[in-house]
Design a protein around this motif. Structure first.
Motif, short mmCIF file in Angstrom:
data_model
loop_
_atom_site.label_atom_id
_atom_site.label_comp_id
_atom_site.label_asym_id
_atom_site.label_seq_id
_atom_site.Cartn_x
_atom_site.Cartn_y
_atom_site.Cartn_z
N ASN A 259 31.69 48.88 68.34
CA ASN A 259 32.05 49.00 66.93
C ASN A 259 33.19 48.04 66.56
O ASN A 259 34.08 48.37 65.78
N VAL A 299 33.39 55.41 67.51
CA VAL A 299 33.24 55.70 66.08
C VAL A 299 33.99 56.98 65.76
O VAL A 299 33.77 58.01 66.42
N ASP A 300 34.89 56.92 64.79
CA ASP A 300 35.61 58.11 64.32
C ASP A 300 36.09 57.86 62.90
O ASP A 300 35.74 56.84 62.29
N ASP A 301 36.90 58.78 62.38
CA ASP A 301 37.35 58.64 60.99
C ASP A 301 38.15 57.36 60.78
O ASP A 301 38.07 56.74 59.71
N HIS A 303 37.72 54.66 62.56
CA HIS A 303 36.86 53.52 62.89
C HIS A 303 35.42 53.86 62.50
O HIS A 303 34.58 54.15 63.36
N PRO A 304 35.11 53.86 61.21
CA PRO A 304 33.73 54.17 60.79
C PRO A 304 32.75 53.13 61.33
O PRO A 304 33.11 51.99 61.60
N ARG A 305 31.53 53.58 61.48
CA ARG A 305 30.49 52.70 62.04
C ARG A 305 30.34 51.44 61.21
O ARG A 305 30.22 51.50 59.98
N ARG A 306 30.30 50.28 61.90
CA ARG A 306 30.26 48.99 61.22
C ARG A 306 28.96 48.22 61.41
O ARG A 306 28.76 47.19 60.75
#
Length: 335
Positions: A259, A299-301, A303-306
């Protein structure tokens, strides 16, 4: 330079020492968040095999041009690419590109003529193009041995990558069970910088500044310098070549898996040695049709999915059309 490029010793992990995988995973995570490259030692690949493979590269590129062009690169990215046969556009750092001043031959996994993917014409799953055995005795066997060794090293590293991403040790096993890989055997003649000009966009590079496509790249150390990499701060530094180590980096496939949290560090080649330079990078990725997407731990709040899900085949088809003259929809002549 070891204080800039981390050195990871694989030996304690391979020996089964408790906690070694987790410790190496933490080191690898730091390497890919701070630099994007690391050296691996204690890897189990004999130096004699590496030396012998460099000699095979030299032998191949000493063949007459007609013998090499008879093995012309195909739609699978297998075979011989002539001097200045590619221009770095995809993953490029500059807006002004000249064809790269190197020649290379590419090999992938050895597949039989009756392999289902060969029969079906699956892109990037073709058959290798080998020079005549009489012209290069032992060449095919030597290259296949080296590919086996490099794939073995890549597999040994996978549990460490899993640890770096806080995943179970076997997380990547299924994805890489039938890994896609490419061995590129390159020849860089001495570069001729533009007279009285700085190294920049007008330079004819051996390989222009770029990032790799791969999940991991394994580069055996070369006695002839020429490789440099760009640190996250923008500074270019020449890569050292410690004996017996492999220089490892990740590319845009690794960025997809993580990500964008692991670096794909730009690098370039300019052979200013005055002699001939050879290189044998080995690029390793997941299976051809394996879904490639960010792993859950990346992926987390915050680091949103890119990235959308893709595959090796889809990703590499875009790369091929951008960089390789033979693969372009509207071929561009080398200059």
């Amino acid at each position: 330079m070891s204080d800039i490029i981390p050195v990871l010793d694989l030996a304690p992990f391979l020996a089964g020492r408790a906690g070694a995988r987790e410790a190496l995973g933490a080191e690898l995570r730091r390497a890919f968040t701070d630099v994007g490259f690391y050296f691996v030692v204690g890897h189990g690949v004999p130096q004699d095999l590496v030396d012998a493979t460099f000699e095979e590269v030299r032998r191949f590129h000493a063949l007459p041009l007609a013998a090499k062009t008879a093995l012309a690169i195909d739609r699978h990215n297998i075979g011989y690419m002539p001097m200045r046969g590619a221009t770095t556009r995809f993953n490029a750092l500059s807006t002004t590109q000249r064809p790269n001043a190197n020649e290379a031959i590419f090999f992938k996994r050895e597949l039989a003529a009756d392999h289902p993917d060969v029969v079906a014409g699956v892109r990037f799953r073709g058959r290798n193009h080998w020079p005549d055995e009489a012209a290069l005795p032992g060449f095919r066997a030597a290259i296949l041995t080296y590919c086996d060794a490099m794939e073995g090293l890549g597999r040994r590293l996978l549990p460490v990558y899993a640890a770096a991403m806080e995943l179970p040790a076997d997380w990547f096993d299924a994805a890489f069970a039938d890994a896609m890989f490419t061995l590129r055997m390159s020849h860089y003649p001495p570069s001729e910088p533009i007279p009285d000009g700085p190294i920049g966009d007008g330079q004819e590079w051996g390989l222009a500044p770029h990032t790799d496509t791969s999940f991991l790249t394994l580069l055996a150390q070369n006695r002839i310098p020429g490789l440099s990499l760009r640190l996250p701060g923008g500074e270019w530094v020449d890569a050292p070549a410690p004996p017996g180590a492999f220089l490892v980096n990740g590319g845009n496939m690794l960025r997809l898996w993580t990500n964008d949290r692991f670096l794909a560090t730009p690098h370039r080649v300019l052979n200013r040695s005055g002699g001939e330079r050879y290189a044998i990078p080995f690029f390793m990725d997941a299976a051809h049709d394996w879904p490639i997407e960010p792993v859950p731990t990346m992926v987390d709040d915050a680091h949103p999915r890119r990235h959308a899900t893709t595959t090796y085949g889809a990703f590499m088809e875009t790369y091929q059309k951008s960089n390789f003259h033979h693969a372009m929809e509207k071929p561009t002549a080398a200059v």
